[in-house]
Design a protein around this motif. Structure first.
Motif, PDB file in Angstrom:
ATOM      1  N   VAL A   1       1.463   2.073   0.168  1.00  0.00           N
ATOM      2  CA  VAL A   1       3.222   2.441  -0.659  1.00  0.00           C
ATOM      3  C   VAL A   1       2.961   1.887  -1.557  1.00  0.00           C
ATOM      4  O   VAL A   1       2.596   0.656  -1.220  1.00  0.00           O
ATOM      5  N   HIS A   2       2.760   2.498  -3.070  1.00  0.00           N
ATOM      6  CA  HIS A   2       2.866   1.361  -4.134  1.00  0.00           C
ATOM      7  C   HIS A   2       4.319   0.632  -4.052  1.00  0.00           C
ATOM      8  O   HIS A   2       4.296  -1.040  -4.715  1.00  0.00           O
ATOM      9  N   GLY A   3       5.571   1.234  -3.825  1.00  0.00           N
ATOM     10  CA  GLY A   3       6.844   0.137  -3.548  1.00  0.00           C
ATOM     11  C   GLY A   3       6.982  -0.367  -1.726  1.00  0.00           C
ATOM     12  O   GLY A   3       6.247  -0.655  -1.523  1.00  0.00           O
ATOM     13  N   ASP A   4       8.476  -0.698  -2.149  1.00  0.00           N
ATOM     14  CA  ASP A   4       8.714  -0.780  -0.806  1.00  0.00           C
ATOM     15  C   ASP A   4       9.185   0.220   0.421  1.00  0.00           C
ATOM     16  O   ASP A   4       9.184   1.703  -0.046  1.00  0.00           O
ATOM     17  N   ALA A   5       8.941  -0.499   1.233  1.00  0.00           N
ATOM     18  CA  ALA A   5       9.575   0.503   2.743  1.00  0.00           C
ATOM     19  C   ALA A   5      10.183  -0.151   3.362  1.00  0.00           C
ATOM     20  O   ALA A   5      11.094  -1.002   3.495  1.00  0.00           O
ATOM     21  N   GLY A   6      11.476   1.177   4.325  1.00  0.00           N
ATOM     22  CA  GLY A   6      12.246   0.500   4.758  1.00  0.00           C
ATOM     23  C   GLY A   6      12.482  -0.066   6.050  1.00  0.00           C
ATOM     24  O   GLY A   6      11.052  -0.924   6.404  1.00  0.00           O
ATOM     25  N   ASP A   7      12.620   0.153   7.261  1.00  0.00           N
ATOM     26  CA  ASP A   7      13.144  -0.858   8.536  1.00  0.00           C
ATOM     27  C   ASP A   7      11.962   0.397   9.397  1.00  0.00           C
ATOM     28  O   ASP A   7      11.990   1.302   9.470  1.00  0.00           O
ATOM     29  N   MET A   8      11.101  -0.300  10.418  1.00  0.00           N
ATOM     30  CA  MET A   8      10.163  -0.109  11.058  1.00  0.00           C
ATOM     31  C   MET A   8       8.955   0.368  10.228  1.00  0.00           C
ATOM     32  O   MET A   8       8.396   1.305  11.068  1.00  0.00           O
ATOM     33  N   ALA A   9       8.945  -0.050   9.238  1.00  0.00           N
ATOM     34  CA  ALA A   9       7.443   0.446   8.858  1.00  0.00           C
ATOM     35  C   ALA A   9       5.952   0.579   9.974  1.00  0.00           C
ATOM     36  O   ALA A   9       6.161  -0.958  10.568  1.00  0.00           O
ATOM     37  N   GLY A  10       5.181   1.442  10.397  1.00  0.00           N
ATOM     38  CA  GLY A  10       4.306   1.256  11.577  1.00  0.00           C
ATOM     39  C   GLY A  10       4.747   0.848  12.502  1.00  0.00           C
ATOM     40  O   GLY A  10       4.112   0.477  13.454  1.00  0.00           O
ATOM     41  N   ALA A  11       5.808   1.190  12.743  1.00  0.00           N
ATOM     42  CA  ALA A  11       6.183   0.843  14.421  1.00  0.00           C
ATOM     43  C   ALA A  11       5.527   1.768  15.379  1.00  0.00           C
ATOM     44  O   ALA A  11       5.345   2.790  15.263  1.00  0.00           O
ATOM     45  N   GLU A  12       5.742   1.346  16.277  1.00  0.00           N
ATOM     46  CA  GLU A  12       4.249   2.485  17.641  1.00  0.00           C
ATOM     47  C   GLU A  12       2.926   1.905  17.134  1.00  0.00           C
ATOM     48  O   GLU A  12       1.715   3.195  17.714  1.00  0.00           O
ATOM     49  N   MET A  13       2.679   1.604  15.710  1.00  0.00           N
ATOM     50  CA  MET A  13       0.607   1.352  15.644  1.00  0.00           C
ATOM     51  C   MET A  13      -0.112   1.655  16.430  1.00  0.00           C
ATOM     52  O   MET A  13      -0.020   1.089  17.406  1.00  0.00           O
ATOM     53  N   HIS A  14      -1.228   2.276  16.541  1.00  0.00           N
ATOM     54  CA  HIS A  14      -1.798   2.260  17.912  1.00  0.00           C
ATOM     55  C   HIS A  14      -3.897   2.815  16.689  1.00  0.00           C
ATOM     56  O   HIS A  14      -4.106   3.116  17.715  1.00  0.00           O
ATOM     57  N   GLY A  15      -4.057   2.256  15.788  1.00  0.00           N
ATOM     58  CA  GLY A  15      -5.119   2.465  14.787  1.00  0.00           C
ATOM     59  C   GLY A  15      -4.386   2.861  13.354  1.00  0.00           C
ATOM     60  O   GLY A  15      -3.264   3.574  13.168  1.00  0.00           O
ATOM     61  N   GLY A  16      -5.790   3.057  12.369  1.00  0.00           N
ATOM     62  CA  GLY A  16      -5.087   3.732  11.476  1.00  0.00           C
ATOM     63  C   GLY A  16      -5.150   2.644  10.421  1.00  0.00           C
ATOM     64  O   GLY A  16      -5.020   0.856  10.882  1.00  0.00           O
ATOM     65  N   MET A  17      -4.605   2.414   9.008  1.00  0.00           N
ATOM     66  CA  MET A  17      -4.188   1.577   7.911  1.00  0.00           C
ATOM     67  C   MET A  17      -3.033   1.756   7.452  1.00  0.00           C
ATOM     68  O   MET A  17      -2.876   2.907   6.542  1.00  0.00           O
ATOM     69  N   LEU A  18      -2.077   0.579   7.493  1.00  0.00           N
ATOM     70  CA  LEU A  18      -1.331   0.736   6.449  1.00  0.00           C
ATOM     71  C   LEU A  18      -1.075  -0.039   5.370  1.00  0.00           C
ATOM     72  O   LEU A  18      -1.572  -1.215   5.729  1.00  0.00           O
ATOM     73  N   VAL A  19      -0.650   0.286   4.634  1.00  0.00           N
ATOM     74  CA  VAL A  19      -0.533  -0.219   2.989  1.00  0.00           C
ATOM     75  C   VAL A  19       0.554  -0.455   2.196  1.00  0.00           C
ATOM     76  O   VAL A  19       0.854   0.447   1.726  1.00  0.00           O
ATOM     77  N   ILE A  20       1.474  -1.838   2.413  1.00  0.00           N
ATOM     78  CA  ILE A  20       3.099  -1.828   1.290  1.00  0.00           C
ATOM     79  C   ILE A  20       2.665  -2.630   0.400  1.00  0.00           C
ATOM     80  O   ILE A  20       2.409  -3.964   0.401  1.00  0.00           O
ATOM     81  N   HIS A  21       2.536  -2.059  -0.492  1.00  0.00           N
ATOM     82  CA  HIS A  21       2.666  -2.668  -1.588  1.00  0.00           C
ATOM     83  C   HIS A  21       3.570  -3.948  -1.841  1.00  0.00           C
ATOM     84  O   HIS A  21       3.973  -5.181  -2.731  1.00  0.00           O
ATOM     85  N   GLY A  22       4.739  -3.667  -1.385  1.00  0.00           N
ATOM     86  CA  GLY A  22       6.146  -4.134  -1.339  1.00  0.00           C
ATOM     87  C   GLY A  22       7.014  -4.719  -0.695  1.00  0.00           C
ATOM     88  O   GLY A  22       6.016  -5.642   0.461  1.00  0.00           O
ATOM     89  N   ASN A  23       7.898  -4.497  -0.563  1.00  0.00           N
ATOM     90  CA  ASN A  23       8.903  -5.507   0.072  1.00  0.00           C
ATOM     91  C   ASN A  23       8.987  -4.655   1.522  1.00  0.00           C
ATOM     92  O   ASN A  23       8.779  -3.223   1.692  1.00  0.00           O
ATOM     93  N   CYS A  24       9.091  -4.347   3.332  1.00  0.00           N
ATOM     94  CA  CYS A  24       9.734  -3.927   3.988  1.00  0.00           C
ATOM     95  C   CYS A  24      10.285  -4.599   5.319  1.00  0.00           C
ATOM     96  O   CYS A  24      10.823  -5.405   5.587  1.00  0.00           O
ATOM     97  N   ARG A  25      10.900  -4.348   6.108  1.00  0.00           N
ATOM     98  CA  ARG A  25      11.678  -4.349   7.401  1.00  0.00           C
ATOM     99  C   ARG A  25      11.313  -4.277   8.561  1.00  0.00           C
ATOM    100  O   ARG A  25      10.937  -3.138   8.808  1.00  0.00           O
ATOM    101  N   ARG A  26      11.175  -5.688   9.198  1.00  0.00           N
ATOM    102  CA  ARG A  26      10.112  -5.197  10.749  1.00  0.00           C
ATOM    103  C   ARG A  26       9.399  -4.480  10.424  1.00  0.00           C
ATOM    104  O   ARG A  26       9.089  -3.872  11.698  1.00  0.00           O
ATOM    105  N   PRO A  27       8.166  -4.826  10.248  1.00  0.00           N
ATOM    106  CA  PRO A  27       6.672  -4.194  10.197  1.00  0.00           C
ATOM    107  C   PRO A  27       6.210  -4.015  11.627  1.00  0.00           C
ATOM    108  O   PRO A  27       6.125  -5.128  12.047  1.00  0.00           O
TER     109      PRO A  27
END
Length: 256
Positions: A171-197
């Protein structure tokens, strides 16, 4: 190479969504005699779209479907897509790319909720913003995205990449709340801000190049690392779930 251009016809009932799971490249190898649903009415493709076909193809990899007009009403485009390309010149409705395993979907506008839900392969590119549950799992499921790539150039809503088990989300911008919640693999990239990742993450890697607002206290701080020319703070966790994931943030603010 075959190119099918579908231009939505104007209609007085523009508020009614259209279930369009039949719009995947491989279905056009047999012609354009496909069906969609508008509310409780089953309609032929040419009742909803102006249909134009150029060229021919023997395999789905050589088929491109181009959608134009009031396409934000279209739901489930590219569902179970295996090959080929879908290009959306505007926005797209909910559940685009559900369960897709191959091919490319490119959305030049915004995407509604559940973009790339539980996808297992292929590529989704969204040039605008994406709504909630992008690249996430469905309610009641245990896995979200398991493979492929989702890239959003704008902002994304809440629950981005929830339950992700594989693949890459950028994600090149911002993300909202609970980004990547319950992750159990893979890769998440957030270029901006987020909440409770990465809440309750078990495995995988989450990178936040901006500020992680409401940082959860159940992550163990390891130290600073260098990543692609950036200095990031490395955490492991979520230790509340005995998780062994990796969370990297540029800056963070703990929950109040």
């Amino acid at each position: 190479m075959m190119k099918i251009t579908l231009t939505m016809k104007p209609t007085a009932r523009s508020f009614i969504p259209i279930e369009a799971e039949s719009i995947v490249p491989k279905n056009f190898l047999s012609g354009t005699d496909l069906l969609v649903w508008r509310g409780n009415r089953e309609l032929r493709l040419d009742e909803v779209f102006l249909v134009a076909v150029e060229g021919s193809a023997d395999r789905a990899e050589d088929v491109e479907v181009v959608l134009s007009g009031d396409t934000f009403r279209l739901k489930r485009v590219g569902e179970y897509m295996e090959a080929g390309k879908v290009t959306v010149l505007g926005g797209i409705g909910m559940h685009c790319g559900n369960f897709m395993t191959g091919g490319t979907i490119e959305v030049h506008g915004d995407a509604d909720g559940w973009l790339g839900r539980e996808m297992g392969g292929g590529t989704i590119i969204c040039r605008g913003n994406a709504a909630d549950y992008c690249a996430s799992g469905y309610r009641g499921g245990r896995k979200g995205m398991t493979g492929g790539t989702v890239e959003v150039f704008g902002n994304v809503g809440d629950y981005l990449a929830e339950q992700i088990a594989g693949g890459t989300v950028i994600v090149h911008g911002d993300a909202g709340d609970m980004a990547g919640a319950e992750m159990h693999g893979g890769m998440l990239v957030i270029h901006g801000n987020c909440r409770r990742p990465a809440a309750n993450m078990k495995a995988g890697s989450c990178y936040v190049y901006g500020t992680a607002q409401g940082m959860l206290p159940t992550f163990k701080k390891v130290g600073a690392v260098q990543h692609e020319g950036r200095t990031l703070i490395h955490f492991t966790g979520d230790i509340a779930n005995r998780g062994k994931g990796n969370l990297f943030v540029k800056d963070y603010v703990y929950l109040d």
